[in-house]
Write a protein that holds these residues in place. Sequence first.
Motif, mmCIF file in Angstrom:
data_model
loop_
_atom_site.group_PDB
_atom_site.id
_atom_site.type_symbol
_atom_site.label_atom_id
_atom_site.label_comp_id
_atom_site.label_asym_id
_atom_site.label_seq_id
_atom_site.Cartn_x
_atom_site.Cartn_y
_atom_site.Cartn_z
ATOM 1 N N ARG A 162 0.831 -1.208 0.000
ATOM 2 C CA ARG A 162 0.000 0.000 0.000
ATOM 3 C C ARG A 162 0.864 1.257 0.000
ATOM 4 O O ARG A 162 0.572 2.227 -0.696
ATOM 5 C CB ARG A 162 -0.938 -0.008 1.210
ATOM 6 C CG ARG A 162 -2.134 -0.941 1.083
ATOM 7 C CD ARG A 162 -3.178 -0.647 2.160
ATOM 8 N NE ARG A 162 -2.657 -0.840 3.511
ATOM 9 C CZ ARG A 162 -2.683 -2.009 4.149
ATOM 10 N NH1 ARG A 162 -3.183 -3.097 3.550
ATOM 11 N NH2 ARG A 162 -2.218 -2.107 5.377
ATOM 12 N N THR A 163 1.932 1.219 0.794
ATOM 13 C CA THR A 163 2.840 2.377 0.830
ATOM 14 C C THR A 163 3.467 2.609 -0.543
ATOM 15 O O THR A 163 3.510 3.743 -1.052
ATOM 16 C CB THR A 163 3.941 2.164 1.881
ATOM 17 O OG1 THR A 163 3.343 2.053 3.169
ATOM 18 C CG2 THR A 163 4.938 3.309 1.878
ATOM 19 N N ALA A 214 1.203 8.206 2.528
ATOM 20 C CA ALA A 214 1.180 6.757 2.710
ATOM 21 C C ALA A 214 0.807 6.394 4.139
ATOM 22 O O ALA A 214 0.277 5.309 4.395
ATOM 23 C CB ALA A 214 2.538 6.163 2.352
ATOM 24 N N CYS A 215 1.051 7.293 5.063
ATOM 25 C CA CYS A 215 0.664 7.087 6.463
ATOM 26 C C CYS A 215 -0.853 6.884 6.531
ATOM 27 O O CYS A 215 -1.616 7.710 6.012
ATOM 28 C CB CYS A 215 1.070 8.313 7.274
ATOM 29 S SG CYS A 215 0.325 8.408 8.916
ATOM 30 N N PRO A 216 -1.350 5.822 7.152
ATOM 31 C CA PRO A 216 -2.793 5.568 7.202
ATOM 32 C C PRO A 216 -3.564 6.668 7.934
ATOM 33 O O PRO A 216 -4.765 6.829 7.733
ATOM 34 C CB PRO A 216 -2.901 4.221 7.918
ATOM 35 C CG PRO A 216 -1.630 4.081 8.668
ATOM 36 C CD PRO A 216 -0.590 4.769 7.846
ATOM 37 N N LEU A 217 -2.871 7.436 8.761
ATOM 38 C CA LEU A 217 -3.514 8.569 9.441
ATOM 39 C C LEU A 217 -3.503 9.816 8.564
ATOM 40 O O LEU A 217 -4.071 10.836 8.944
ATOM 41 C CB LEU A 217 -2.789 8.862 10.761
ATOM 42 C CG LEU A 217 -2.691 7.702 11.770
ATOM 43 C CD1 LEU A 217 -1.864 8.120 12.975
ATOM 44 C CD2 LEU A 217 -4.083 7.247 12.183
ATOM 45 N N ASN A 218 -2.809 9.708 7.419
ATOM 46 C CA ASN A 218 -2.648 10.842 6.500
ATOM 47 C C ASN A 218 -1.991 12.040 7.206
ATOM 48 O O ASN A 218 -2.300 13.191 6.926
ATOM 49 C CB ASN A 218 -3.987 11.270 5.893
ATOM 50 C CG ASN A 218 -3.781 12.058 4.592
ATOM 51 O OD1 ASN A 218 -2.848 11.792 3.839
ATOM 52 N ND2 ASN A 218 -4.639 13.023 4.344
ATOM 53 N N LEU A 219 -1.047 11.707 8.104
ATOM 54 C CA LEU A 219 -0.396 12.754 8.881
ATOM 55 C C LEU A 219 1.118 12.791 8.666
ATOM 56 O O LEU A 219 1.680 13.845 8.383
ATOM 57 C CB LEU A 219 -0.696 12.563 10.379
ATOM 58 C CG LEU A 219 -2.160 12.750 10.800
ATOM 59 C CD1 LEU A 219 -2.335 12.416 12.269
ATOM 60 C CD2 LEU A 219 -2.614 14.182 10.523
ATOM 61 N N ALA A 220 1.781 11.652 8.833
ATOM 62 C CA ALA A 220 3.245 11.620 8.720
ATOM 63 C C ALA A 220 3.665 11.888 7.286
ATOM 64 O O ALA A 220 3.168 11.245 6.354
ATOM 65 C CB ALA A 220 3.780 10.273 9.185
#
Length: 329
Positions: A18-19, A153-159
């Motif tokens: 996914r990343t 790519a961070c699932p939180l859409n933050l990093a």
Amino acid sequence: MEKHSTLAQPDTLASAHRTFATEIAALQALDARLDDSFEQAVAMMLACQGRVVVTGIGKSGHIAKKIAATLASTGTPAFFMHGAEAIHGDLGMLTRQDIVLALSYSGAAHELLTVLSVVRRLGARLIALTGHAQSELARNADLHLDAHVAQEACPLNLAPTASTTAALVLGDALAVACLEARGFSREDFARSHPGGALGRRLLTRVRDVMRQGEALPIVHLDTPVADALVEMSTKGMGMTIVIDDNKQPAGIFTDGDLRRLIARHGDIRPLTVATGMTPGPKTIAPDALAVEAATVMDAGRLNQMLVVDDTGLLLGALHMHDLLAAKVI
């Protein structure tokens, strides 16, 4: 009693895929919207009379540092200026002739907006690389490069993940475009990397590693083999150069020549080196690349080679060990 974790174990390979997919999609989108702003940025860098000063803070700062290093090593004078340090004195490094490449995905980093105001007063130019075309940094820069990504790519859409990859690749693209426009060659690259393997291979000349002067084993055509052996042992090259009356190399006498001479004659005490030397030895010019000498020696299965000038005058000698020690092979 041993306790077992109740946390769900993620499918790590699926996560990695996914990343990869997210970041590849971000790069494909970036590639599709490249426009003349990229060409203008390259033209500005090529015309720059000063340096390209790359700045950023946080994760963008790490990417900025790498972009500055890539630019500098590929022919575009550049250095990294930390966004926080910039507003505490490092802005003094800037000159009117410089171009500032400022990285901030939000385009709202306080430190870079302060840098922007100083750059404006100084009269230098600023290229903003952000993910938000309407941000304050983007709107007030001389040129904006859009590094927007649909999602991290961070699932939180933050990093910062996909966004930092996009910025890094855009910086690489700038460096490579400038490299190609300048006609930057392998030799130019080697001059920027003298300590690396490529630098040693492309910059080290035969004269840099050859043995010369008193380090050379030298005897005359009429030198007894016994005396020649003393010279060979003293100088430690596994051979001695044999010169004629004009001090030109007539041949070399090696350990192999000694063994063959003993096999043929048995008693070698009455013999001179002229009896068993190898005439017409391989030679190379002092300004040839050391790696060229290594190629010739390897192809001919030679351990030694003489160095002569264009008149045939002896200047030095190479041993394969010298090339190994210089790390050109």
